[in-house]
Structure formats: structure tokens, C-alpha cells
Design an enzyme around this catalytic site. Structure first.
Site, PDB file in Angstrom:
ATOM      1  N   CYS A 125      36.759  71.890  -5.189  1.00 41.23           N
ATOM      2  CA  CYS A 125      36.178  70.573  -5.486  1.00 41.23           C
ATOM      3  C   CYS A 125      37.291  69.542  -5.656  1.00 41.23           C
ATOM      4  O   CYS A 125      37.086  68.354  -5.441  1.00 41.23           O
ATOM      5  CB  CYS A 125      35.335  70.653  -6.743  1.00 41.23           C
ATOM      6  SG  CYS A 125      36.210  71.428  -8.092  1.00 41.23           S
TER       7      CYS A 125
ATOM      8  N   ASN B 203      32.813  79.033  -5.162  1.00 44.40           N
ATOM      9  CA  ASN B 203      34.219  78.894  -4.768  1.00 44.40           C
ATOM     10  C   ASN B 203      35.229  79.309  -5.833  1.00 44.40           C
ATOM     11  O   ASN B 203      36.389  79.544  -5.504  1.00 44.40           O
ATOM     12  CB  ASN B 203      34.501  77.473  -4.277  1.00 44.40           C
ATOM     13  CG  ASN B 203      34.348  76.439  -5.349  1.00 44.40           C
ATOM     14  OD1 ASN B 203      33.527  76.608  -6.249  1.00 44.40           O
ATOM     15  ND2 ASN B 203      35.117  75.384  -5.284  1.00 44.40           N
TER      16      ASN B 203
ATOM     17  N   GLU C  99      29.185  69.214 -12.860  1.00 44.75           N
ATOM     18  CA  GLU C  99      30.456  69.042 -12.138  1.00 44.75           C
ATOM     19  C   GLU C  99      30.144  69.241 -10.672  1.00 44.75           C
ATOM     20  O   GLU C  99      29.652  70.303 -10.281  1.00 44.75           O
ATOM     21  CB  GLU C  99      31.495  70.060 -12.614  1.00 44.75           C
ATOM     22  CG  GLU C  99      32.088  69.768 -13.975  1.00 44.75           C
ATOM     23  CD  GLU C  99      32.821  68.437 -14.042  1.00 44.75           C
ATOM     24  OE1 GLU C  99      33.171  67.876 -12.990  1.00 44.75           O
ATOM     25  OE2 GLU C  99      33.011  67.947 -15.161  1.00 44.75           O
TER      26      GLU C  99
ATOM     27  N   GLU D  12      34.704  69.510 -19.256  1.00 46.10           N
ATOM     28  CA  GLU D  12      34.812  70.941 -19.516  1.00 46.10           C
ATOM     29  C   GLU D  12      36.253  71.247 -19.929  1.00 46.10           C
ATOM     30  O   GLU D  12      37.167  70.459 -19.696  1.00 46.10           O
ATOM     31  CB  GLU D  12      34.477  71.736 -18.255  1.00 46.10           C
ATOM     32  CG  GLU D  12      33.093  71.423 -17.711  1.00 46.10           C
ATOM     33  CD  GLU D  12      32.535  72.537 -16.849  1.00 46.10           C
ATOM     34  OE1 GLU D  12      32.531  72.378 -15.629  1.00 46.10           O
ATOM     35  OE2 GLU D  12      32.104  73.562 -17.407  1.00 46.10           O
TER      36      GLU D  12
HETATM   37  P1  NAD Z   1      25.376  74.637  -4.585  1.00 42.62           P
HETATM   38  O1  NAD Z   1      24.969  73.352  -5.199  1.00 42.62           O
HETATM   39  O2  NAD Z   1      24.759  75.036  -3.305  1.00 42.62           O
HETATM   40  O3  NAD Z   1      25.061  75.835  -5.587  1.00 42.62           O
HETATM   41  C1  NAD Z   1      25.564  75.855  -6.905  1.00 42.62           C
HETATM   42  C2  NAD Z   1      24.695  76.763  -7.752  1.00 42.62           C
HETATM   43  O4  NAD Z   1      23.397  76.161  -7.890  1.00 42.62           O
HETATM   44  C3  NAD Z   1      24.467  78.154  -7.158  1.00 42.62           C
HETATM   45  O5  NAD Z   1      24.468  79.114  -8.191  1.00 42.62           O
HETATM   46  C4  NAD Z   1      23.088  78.021  -6.564  1.00 42.62           C
HETATM   47  O6  NAD Z   1      22.404  79.257  -6.425  1.00 42.62           O
HETATM   48  C5  NAD Z   1      22.405  77.119  -7.580  1.00 42.62           C
HETATM   49  N1  NAD Z   1      21.206  76.431  -7.092  1.00 42.62           N
HETATM   50  C6  NAD Z   1      20.904  76.073  -5.813  1.00 42.62           C
HETATM   51  N2  NAD Z   1      19.700  75.456  -5.773  1.00 42.62           N
HETATM   52  C7  NAD Z   1      19.244  75.407  -7.037  1.00 42.62           C
HETATM   53  C8  NAD Z   1      18.058  74.882  -7.642  1.00 42.62           C
HETATM   54  N3  NAD Z   1      17.106  74.287  -6.919  1.00 42.62           N
HETATM   55  N4  NAD Z   1      17.937  74.988  -8.970  1.00 42.62           N
HETATM   56  C9  NAD Z   1      18.894  75.575  -9.721  1.00 42.62           C
HETATM   57  N5  NAD Z   1      20.024  76.101  -9.205  1.00 42.62           N
HETATM   58  C10 NAD Z   1      20.208  76.017  -7.881  1.00 42.62           C
HETATM   59  O7  NAD Z   1      26.969  74.606  -4.501  1.00 42.62           O
HETATM   60  P2  NAD Z   1      27.924  75.702  -3.822  1.00 42.62           P
HETATM   61  O8  NAD Z   1      27.760  75.612  -2.336  1.00 42.62           O
HETATM   62  O9  NAD Z   1      27.751  77.026  -4.497  1.00 42.62           O
HETATM   63  O10 NAD Z   1      29.363  75.150  -4.253  1.00 42.62           O
HETATM   64  C11 NAD Z   1      30.065  74.176  -3.542  1.00 42.62           C
HETATM   65  C12 NAD Z   1      29.950  72.851  -4.241  1.00 42.62           C
HETATM   66  O11 NAD Z   1      30.388  72.969  -5.586  1.00 42.62           O
HETATM   67  C13 NAD Z   1      30.832  71.762  -3.630  1.00 42.62           C
HETATM   68  O12 NAD Z   1      30.119  70.556  -3.559  1.00 42.62           O
HETATM   69  C14 NAD Z   1      31.974  71.628  -4.637  1.00 42.62           C
HETATM   70  O13 NAD Z   1      32.618  70.385  -4.647  1.00 42.62           O
HETATM   71  C15 NAD Z   1      31.265  71.897  -5.906  1.00 42.62           C
HETATM   72  N6  NAD Z   1      32.201  72.296  -6.941  1.00 42.62           N
HETATM   73  C16 NAD Z   1      32.491  71.406  -7.933  1.00 42.62           C
HETATM   74  C17 NAD Z   1      33.396  71.726  -8.937  1.00 42.62           C
HETATM   75  C18 NAD Z   1      33.700  70.757 -10.037  1.00 42.62           C
HETATM   76  O14 NAD Z   1      34.159  71.195 -11.080  1.00 42.62           O
HETATM   77  N7  NAD Z   1      33.486  69.476  -9.864  1.00 42.62           N
HETATM   78  C19 NAD Z   1      34.016  72.974  -8.921  1.00 42.62           C
HETATM   79  C20 NAD Z   1      33.713  73.857  -7.892  1.00 42.62           C
HETATM   80  C21 NAD Z   1      32.797  73.509  -6.915  1.00 42.62           C
END
Ligand code: NAD
Length: 480
Positions: A283, A149, A249, A461
Site C-alpha cells: 500500500c 499482501n 487503511e 495504527e
Molecule cells: P480487499 O479489499 O479485496 O480485501 C481486504 C479484506 O476484505 C479481505 O479479507 C477480504 O476478504 C475482505 N472483504 C472483501 N469484501 C468484503 C465485504 N463485502 N465485507 C467484508 N469484508 C470483505 O483488498 P486486498 O485485495 O486483500 O488487498 C489489497 C488492498 O489493500 C490494496 O488496495 C492495498 O493498498 C490495500 N492495503 C492497504 C494497507 C494500508 O495500511 N493502507 C496495507 C496493505 C494493503
């Protein structure tokens, strides 16, 4: 056609399977093709980063400063083009995409400066004649895993401090949006990074991400993404030998409280911006609008009117307020929660319709529920789309209790003209970031970012607090 390749040991690697990167505003438009990295490529990237670490961690602050500053200058000079690529692959509007690209440039400028501000402490020992020194050192190879995102800002706010404090990096971006991270890595590489200092491995989380977590030569992992993946990251980092330092995060269910004494215009703008801009895919998005009863009806009427004037369309089109949802999976999730909300007895007072535009895309009208209680699933689970719930409460005390009644704790906001309530909310909101009369989704880059409870784990961060994660402290004693 753009080719998003992996960067390993200073070489761009194009071999292996590829997958298309599709524009969510127009699914007939392929932004580029990305390599699908493998475990073997991940291993090669970690080996390269390990080999590059001794020299990079001892490079002078001037060397690191110049490279990061040069990268910052190029990002800022090319922010329009980078923003366009970002909006085309992720679907946020062009002004939002350009703003995010500019933010990446600002982050690199900040951390270029941090290279020159590294400090330690020297103090007298409690034992006579002994000196004590406290210094910060780099960790080694740092693995970065990022979500879709914020495809350039989040990689920037992880890569910049990692490099500034002397670590070498392997980054795995979200496979849905590899283009922006690829462009950022290209800029950094051309800015003069020695080979192996920064490596990019695009690929699936379950393959490349998992391999990164298991690799014994990765000292630390900084992850941003969902709670479910974050928990896997934590478990893998704890199970690995040696254990890895990690920082998570994750999600949010962020409250925006609106009190009777709020300026209605300010409250509506804060709600629209926080809940619906960037298609609600932040997020820090406000998905719970907690409104006291005296202003409730006026607020809902004004918000609904404002929503009906917003243009949902192609992210790159001038005048678009809200771009498409990022992909079919996310759209299905948004639609699922719209029907869950209705089944739970919430009232859909605006939107929630699939929209057709000139090109086929994942367009969804922003949706507003009222008559929501904080116990409903739509008020408890992260939807991550343009869907917000209005929760009516009697007074400030109830509003604060509802705001804190969540497993998450990333950001929280209040709209009020009362200093008393604003001060109380800042003190008692259980969130890492609190905003008064401001959208809760926008943050500065020179101050800490992060949450508490189920939203975050580990040090913050951004800003100088980033040093807490990307360095380790050494205490040295000398008997001169
Ligand atoms: P996601 O958890 O599906 O994926 C995040 C990353 O993890 C991707 O690069 C993905 O390929 C990787 N990943 C997936 N499975 C994995 C595994 N088994 N081992 C290692 N890596 C793996 O999240 P998303 O759909 O890309 O993003 C949306 C989420 O991110 C929402 O929950 C949002 O709230 C959160 N987010 C949080 C923040 C914050 O700073 N708190 C900021 C932006 C987004």
C-alpha cells in the site's frame, strides 16, 4: 498437507467446505487447504469472544504481558519457518517473508510492553472537592479484516494492540493467504490465551466479512484493504445497530519526488525498493516517480539499468529479487494497466513482459513508464503491481503540486540533498508518512502508521497511537 482451520472458542474447527491455498511461484504446489468459514461459524466466534470479554478485559497487565511476550518469543524463534510459509503462499521473496515474520514478533514484544504502560490521569475538578479521573477501557469484541499482501504483519499489528488493551478478537484474514494468520493464531493460542479471547474465521469477504460487519455484538472493526471494500465496511458499520467504531487503511498512489540535487544512487535505490520490491504489492509502494527535468534522463537511464539486473523468479529461490504477482486476478489487473498506459500515450521504457520460469507461476517483469502525466489513469489509480510511472516536472514547486494531486495520502518521499526542500516537503506533503532519502515503503513498528485523504479513515495504527482505536476513554467524577 497443512490444514488451515478456524479457531472458535479455543477449539480448532475443520468442518465444512475447503479450498486450496496455491503457491503463486508454482501453481502446481498447494501450500495447504483452508476451511471456508460460514455465517454460523462467525456467529459462534463472536459469541465466544463476547463471553470471554469480561475476564480478559479485567486480566492483570502481567497476565496479558506474559502471553504476548511468549508469542513474540516463539514468532522470533520460528521466523525462518514462518517466513517460508508466508513467501510460499504470498510470493514475496524469502528474505522479505522472514523480515515480515520477524516484524510480527517485534510488534508483539512492543505491545506486550504496552500492557504494562497503560496509564490514566487524575486531575482536580473545576468544582471544589471533586476528583476527576480519566481512564482507558477496552471496547469489547473487535472484528479484524485483513488483506493478502502482508499476511502476518497486518494481522499482528491489529491483534497485538486489540489484546494488549483488553479486547477480545474475531479475525477474518484474506482468503487468498490464510496460512500465515493461522500460524500466528496457533502461536497465540498456545501462548496461553483463554478460550474465546482470539477467534479465527477464514472465509470469503462477502460471507464471513459481511457477517462480521452486521453482527450487533461486534463493537469495532479494524479493516485494511482496498478503497472499494473499505467503503462497504464504513457503510455497514454506520448502518449497524448499535453503530460500530471503525478504522480503515486502504490504497495509495504514493509519490517519490526526485530533485536535480539528489544523490543519484540513493534516488535509484529508493525508487527500486519502493516501487518494485515485494512485487510492488505494498500500500506504501511508490507508483509515481516525480522527477525534475535536470536529473530526469540520468535517473531513467540508471533506474532502467538497475531494473535489468533484477532477478524475477520463485520467491523461495536464493537470489530472487522479485517474486511473482500474487494470483491471476492481480496479474490481469497489472496487464490491463500496462495496456491502459500505452493507450494513454505513456512510453514503456522497461519490462512489462510475462515471464516463464521453471515452474508455472504469475511472473511479470517490473515495468517502467516515462512520459507520464499526472492526469493519466496509470498515475491516478492504484495498480498494486510492479509498475511505476515517471512524471517529469520543471522544479520543486511543480513536483510538490503533482505529489499532492491525488485522492490518496498514505506515504510520500523525496530524494534531495537540500535541507530547504526536504523541510518544505515534510511540512507540505499531504500524506500520513513522509520519508527523506529513504524508500517510502518501509516503516518502523513503534510509531504511528496510516494516511490521510482517501487512504485512511480513523485513528492511526501501531505504536502507542494504536490505543486511540482499541480503547475508549472514560471520565469519572468523585465527591469523596
Ligand atoms: P480487499 O479489499 O479485496 O480485501 C481486504 C479484506 O476484505 C479481505 O479479507 C477480504 O476478504 C475482505 N472483504 C472483501 N469484501 C468484503 C465485504 N463485502 N465485507 C467484508 N469484508 C470483505 O483488498 P486486498 O485485495 O486483500 O488487498 C489489497 C488492498 O489493500 C490494496 O488496495 C492495498 O493498498 C490495500 N492495503 C492497504 C494497507 C494500508 O495500511 N493502507 C496495507 C496493505 C494493503
Amino acid at each position: 498437507m497443512l490444514m488451515f482451520n478456524n479457531l472458535i472458542d479455543g477449539e480448532w474447527m475443520s468442518d465444512g467446505a475447503r479450498s486450496p491455498n496455491v503457491n503463486p511461484s508454482d501453481t502446481n504446489d498447494t501450500v495447504g487447504e483452508a476451511v471456508r468459514g460460514t455465517r454460523a461459524q462467525l456467529d459462534a466466534a463472536v459469541s465466544a469472544a463476547k463471553a470471554a470479554f469480561p475476564a480478559w478485559s479485567r486480566a492483570t497487565p502481567q497476565v496479558r504481558y506474559e502471553i504476548l511476550k511468549k508469542a513474540s518469543d516463539e514468532i522470533l524463534a520460528r521466523k525462518d519457518e514462518l517466513g517460508r510459509l508466508l513467501s510460499r503462499e504470498e510470493g514475496k521473496t524469502l528474505p522479505e517473508g522472514i523480515g515480515e515474520a520477524a516484524r510480527a514478533g517485534q510488534i508483539f514484544a512492543f505491545f506486550a510492553g504496552e500492557c504494562l504502560r497503560m496509564a490514566g490521569e487524575k486531575l482536580p475538578s473545576v468544582r471544589p472537592g471533586i476528583d476527576v479521573e480519566i481512564t482507558r477501557e477496552a471496547l469489547g469484541v473487535v472484528g479484524l479484516i485483513t488483506p493478502w499482501n502482508f499476511p502476518i504483519a497486518i494481522p499482528a499489528w491489529k491483534i497485538a494492540p486489540a489484546l494488549a488493551y483488553g479486547n477480545t478478537v474475531v479475525i477474518k484474514p484474506a482468503d487468498l493467504v490464510p496460512g500465515s494468520t493461522w500460524a500466528l493464531v496457533d502461536i497465540l493460542q498456545r501462548a496461553g490465551l483463554p478460550k474465546g479471547v482470539l477467534n479465527l474465521v477464514i472465509g470469503r469477504g462477502s460471507e464471513v466479512g459481511a457477517a462480521l460487519l452486521e453482527h450487533p455484538d461486534v463493537a469495532a472493526v479494524s479493516f485494511t484493504g482496498s478503497v472499494a471494500t473499505g467503503q462497504k465496511v464504513a457503510a455497514a458499520c454506520v448502518a449497524s445497530r448499535p453503530m460500530k467504531k471503525f478504522q480503515l487503511e486502504m490504497g495509495g498512489k504514493n509519490p517519490l519526488v526526485i530533485l536535480d540535487d539528489a544523490d543519484l544512487k540513493v534516488a535509484v535505490e529508493c525508487a527500486v525498493n519502493s516501487a518494485f520490491f515485494s512485487t510492488g504489492q505494498r500500500c506504501t509502494a511508490a507508483s509515481r516517480l516525480i522527477v525534475t527535468k535536470g536529473i530526469h534522463d540520468k535517473f531513467v537511464a540508471a533506474l532502467t539499468e538497475r531494473l535489468s539486473g533484477l532477478k524475477v523468479d520463485d520467491a523461495l529461490k536464493a537470489g530472487t529479487d522479485i517474486g511473482p504477482v500474487v494470483d491471476q486476478n492481480q496479474l490481469d489487473q497489472d496487464l490491463k494497466y500496462l495496456s491502459i498506459g500505452k493507450d494513454e500515450g505513456a512510453k514503456l521504457v522497461f519490462g512489462g513482459e510475462r515471464l516463464k520460469r521453471d515452474a508455472p507461476g504469475f511472473y511479470l517483469q517490473p515495468a517502467l513508464f516515462t512520459e507520464v502525466t499526472n492526469k493519466m489513469r496509470i498515475a491516478r489509480e492504484e495498480i498494486f503491481g510492479p509498475v511505476a510511472s515517471v512524471i517529469r516536472v520543471n522544479d520543486y514547486a511543480e513536483a510538490l503540486a503533482a505529489a499532492n494531486d491525488t485522492e490518496f495520502g498514505l506515504s510520500a518521499g523525496i530524494c534531495t540533498t537540500s535541507l530547504k526542500y526536504a523541510s518544505d516537503f515534510k511540512r507540505n506533503a499531504e500524506a500520513g508518512m513522509v520519508m527523506v532519502n529513504l524508500p517510502i515503503a518501509g516503516v518502523d513498528y513503534h510509531v504511528p502508521f496510516g494516511g490521510r485523504k482517501g487512504s485512511s479513515y480513523g485513528p492511526r495504527e501501531q505504536g502507542k497511537y494504536a490505543a486511540e482505536f482499541y480503547t475508549t476513554v472514560k471520565t469519572a467524577y468523585t465527591n469523596p
